[in-house]
Design a protein around this motif. Sequence first.
Motif, short mmCIF file in Angstrom:
data_model
loop_
_atom_site.label_atom_id
_atom_site.label_comp_id
_atom_site.label_asym_id
_atom_site.label_seq_id
_atom_site.Cartn_x
_atom_site.Cartn_y
_atom_site.Cartn_z
N TYR A 23 -8.95 4.04 7.87
CA TYR A 23 -7.93 3.44 6.99
C TYR A 23 -7.59 2.01 7.42
O TYR A 23 -6.50 1.51 7.15
CB TYR A 23 -6.66 4.30 7.01
CG TYR A 23 -6.84 5.67 6.40
CD1 TYR A 23 -6.61 5.89 5.05
CD2 TYR A 23 -7.28 6.74 7.17
CE1 TYR A 23 -6.79 7.15 4.48
CE2 TYR A 23 -7.47 8.00 6.62
CZ TYR A 23 -7.22 8.19 5.27
OH TYR A 23 -7.40 9.44 4.72
N LYS A 80 0.80 -1.22 0.00
CA LYS A 80 0.00 0.00 0.00
C LYS A 80 0.84 1.27 0.00
O LYS A 80 0.30 2.36 0.16
CB LYS A 80 -0.94 0.00 1.21
CG LYS A 80 -1.93 -1.15 1.23
CD LYS A 80 -2.84 -1.14 0.01
CE LYS A 80 -3.83 -2.29 0.04
NZ LYS A 80 -4.75 -2.27 -1.13
N GLN A 81 2.13 1.12 -0.17
CA GLN A 81 3.03 2.28 -0.26
C GLN A 81 2.92 3.18 0.96
O GLN A 81 2.84 4.42 0.86
CB GLN A 81 2.77 3.06 -1.55
CG GLN A 81 3.03 2.25 -2.81
CD GLN A 81 2.80 3.04 -4.08
OE1 GLN A 81 1.99 3.97 -4.12
NE2 GLN A 81 3.53 2.68 -5.14
N PHE A 138 0.12 7.59 4.97
CA PHE A 138 -0.47 7.21 3.69
C PHE A 138 -0.78 8.49 2.93
O PHE A 138 -1.61 9.29 3.37
CB PHE A 138 -1.75 6.39 3.90
CG PHE A 138 -2.45 6.02 2.62
CD1 PHE A 138 -1.85 5.14 1.72
CD2 PHE A 138 -3.69 6.55 2.30
CE1 PHE A 138 -2.49 4.80 0.53
CE2 PHE A 138 -4.33 6.21 1.12
CZ PHE A 138 -3.72 5.33 0.23
N GLN A 139 -0.07 8.66 1.84
CA GLN A 139 -0.19 9.88 1.04
C GLN A 139 0.00 11.13 1.92
O GLN A 139 -0.71 12.12 1.82
CB GLN A 139 -1.55 9.92 0.33
CG GLN A 139 -1.74 8.77 -0.65
CD GLN A 139 -3.11 8.77 -1.31
OE1 GLN A 139 -4.00 9.52 -0.92
NE2 GLN A 139 -3.27 7.93 -2.33
N GLY A 140 0.98 11.02 2.83
CA GLY A 140 1.34 12.12 3.70
C GLY A 140 0.51 12.28 4.95
O GLY A 140 0.80 13.14 5.79
N LYS A 141 -0.52 11.45 5.11
CA LYS A 141 -1.41 11.55 6.27
C LYS A 141 -1.07 10.46 7.29
O LYS A 141 -0.98 9.28 6.93
CB LYS A 141 -2.87 11.39 5.82
CG LYS A 141 -3.88 11.42 6.95
CD LYS A 141 -5.29 11.21 6.42
CE LYS A 141 -6.30 11.11 7.55
NZ LYS A 141 -6.39 12.33 8.36
#
Length: 339
Positions: free
Chosen positions: A253, A168-169, A225-228
């Motif tokens: 999430y 999930k990067q 996740f995406q900066g969050k």
Amino acid sequence: MDISLNAHNQDQFLEQFPLSSFLQSRFWKRFLSLLGKKSWQLNVYDDNRLLAHCLIYTNKLLLGKSYLYSPKGPLIIPDLDENDRKEALELILSQIRDITIATRKREEIFCRIEPNVPVAGLASLPMKPAVPVQPKTTIYLRLDTSPDELFASFKEKTRYNIRLAEKKQLDIVWANDDTALGYFLQLLNKTKSRQRIRSHDKRYYRLLLEAGREFDAVQINYALFQGKPIAANIYITQIPTVTYVHGGFDYAYRNLMAPYLLQWDAIQRAIALRYDFYDFWGYSPTDGSKPNWEGFSRFKAGFSGTVVESPGCFDFIYNQFWYTTYERYQLVRSKVRGH
């Protein structure tokens, strides 16, 4: 045997106690100081051999009363026979009693201990079983194998969720700064609200990190996740063990399985730093007294660790009237909180 009051806190001595010994360490003594709690250190010797160590501190109560508490202590070396264990513990309790006499203005009404050794042979001592303050049961991993071998020992669902999270990067960050603390508190509050659990306040964790920086003892890892920030854990290190203490995550999430990846990342880091044990800190006790722990205990069980249970918690009562009053107050307080 001889006992020494306010002797040097022997962190090297603690290395033979792989679980929970950080609560008896110099780091914890410093943390107590930052919290404004008065503490004492006691060591028991036989000639020059250190047999037992006890860090104990004052907890204030209402009406000017207080009690003394030794978290996960005293620590007595495991190879002592029953008579020597009893003698060491009696010396410690006698010295603690002297402390209460010398500090009468604090009005201690009992002393609470959580010894590492079984107390069945110590039944002649005037003690009463109490509800444990620290987790009585825990689950831990031995880190004397390769990461691949350890991963293979995890349950299938845990391995699947870790692999899923890896795809999930997610970015995993380690830190002990204010940013990390802010993320941790934010996510812990989300978990508290959803699961209706209690935790410490912001000041507690801020001072924990402050003491940890002095001893290189506390770290936080969090997942982005995406900066969050979506999940964060806090850990305490005390040779030879890394202990996962608390964690929080954003339930929105949950499908990203970040808590699994944080644990696996921490375990791999502990192996790389040559620690011997990884303690998940708290697991459902066999007596069923913590039904609300079943959820996170299933999560921890997925890592296929070893479950151990400590002897428990015991109160040595100095003033029966005030102790009974304290117990009644705690019972009412527990009912109000719904626990």
